[in-house]
Scaffold this active site. Sequence first.
Site, short mmCIF file in Angstrom:
data_model
loop_
_atom_site.label_atom_id
_atom_site.label_comp_id
_atom_site.label_asym_id
_atom_site.label_seq_id
_atom_site.Cartn_x
_atom_site.Cartn_y
_atom_site.Cartn_z
N LEU A 14 -0.48 -19.31 35.42
CA LEU A 14 0.96 -19.51 35.32
C LEU A 14 1.31 -20.98 35.54
O LEU A 14 2.20 -21.54 34.87
CB LEU A 14 1.70 -18.65 36.34
N TYR A 15 0.61 -21.63 36.46
CA TYR A 15 0.83 -23.06 36.69
C TYR A 15 0.64 -23.83 35.37
O TYR A 15 1.47 -24.65 34.98
CB TYR A 15 -0.15 -23.57 37.74
#
Length: 447
Positions: free
Chosen positions: A249-250
Amino acid sequence: MPSSTHDNFPSTPGKVKMERSNYFGRVASRWHSTASARLLGCSALLLAFALVVLFRVSSSGFADGGYFSNNGVLTFKPTLMWEKQVRQSCLPTRGDNPMVVLVTGAAGFVGTHVSLALKKRGDGVVGIDNFNSYYEISLKRARQEHLATHGVFVIEADINNALLLKSLFEMVQITHVMHLAAQAGVRYAMENPGSYVHSNIAGLVNLFEICKAANPQPAIVWASSSSVYGLNTKVPFSEVDRTDQPASLYAATKKAGEEIAHTYNHIYGLSITGLRFFTVYGPWGRPDMAYFSFTRDILKGKPINIYQGANNKDLARDFTYIDDIVKGCVASLDTAERSTGSGGKKTGPAQLRIFNLGNTSPVTVPTLVDILEKYLNMKAIRNIVKMPRNGDVPFTHANVSSAQTQLNYKPITDLDTGLKKFVKWYLSYYGDNTHHHSGLVNQEPII
């Protein structure tokens, strides 16, 4: 026998009328008194709620100023002391075309070093940081104090605070923005995904909105990440490689940031340069990074986990020393062209760039541990474990030819030299007994 209907009234007819009137007057008075109290209580609750909301808008509360309604429009009015600190911090000391730079995430690892480099050469610098608890706040406060001794004022506020940012841009003419504020880490996204959307996407959009409305618009340099290369197997990673397969997700929020940057460049004429950092390390670093947590645990005699990829292959990283990263950041600011918008309207094509900033020499994690053992004069207790499915990638390697050509970027610090400097700083800051930490998340072997 008294009537149950008239138990509280006298029997004399004239008095009955008068007493009834007094009775209902008292009842009405009590009702109005109760209603007023309720209204007052509700007003107090609403006021308290409004104050809480305004307090949350700025993580520093009202120490920097207050929030006021001007014909229904909420505005931020800074204190005289706060304004004085900002203006002094933004005052350049060199005469050859100095910059006035807003550094977001200024109390962070890279932000601290970039702010110092700019200030030392005579540029005006003001920082902003929300001092979140992702890792030990005390280290961020120490960086803030270190910056203050060099004349850099760091505002404690969130980059989503549009009122404060707008006031800041109206107060001083900011020529450049070095946007480093972000929610970092790969694994933490599995615990708190909302923080990545809040900082890396909403915060970026808010900053771009403020910049596009400024007149003149500043040029922007911002930190993307090498994690955008995701599941790519072709190495070394080049800026022209595909970046549509994020593994975390980062990484996805950083990729989204690159697309958002393109949009604001295209529509509003903002000059924007994105930098894809490759595993930055060094003094004043992040405690969640592997080299940092390894150092702490080796000194404590605690086992360290060394991850392996498929087929028992060692992980490798393009570890990049902080001084080399800073040179790339400053060169990006120096070569950034002016934005072409005015008051939010584009007047012509604007510069849009993306660069890898790495060391170009990947090193395996076991080799990193070997070097730490040498400079700590202690043996690590190694646990070899399989890399979990948490969004991490097994290998990073930067192609920096574009940065070399356009920024004159030339990384010169090898891992052995860089770790020696880091260990020296670590021991001077924490001592041999190392530290306890608050809010520290699990070891992050990537950026």
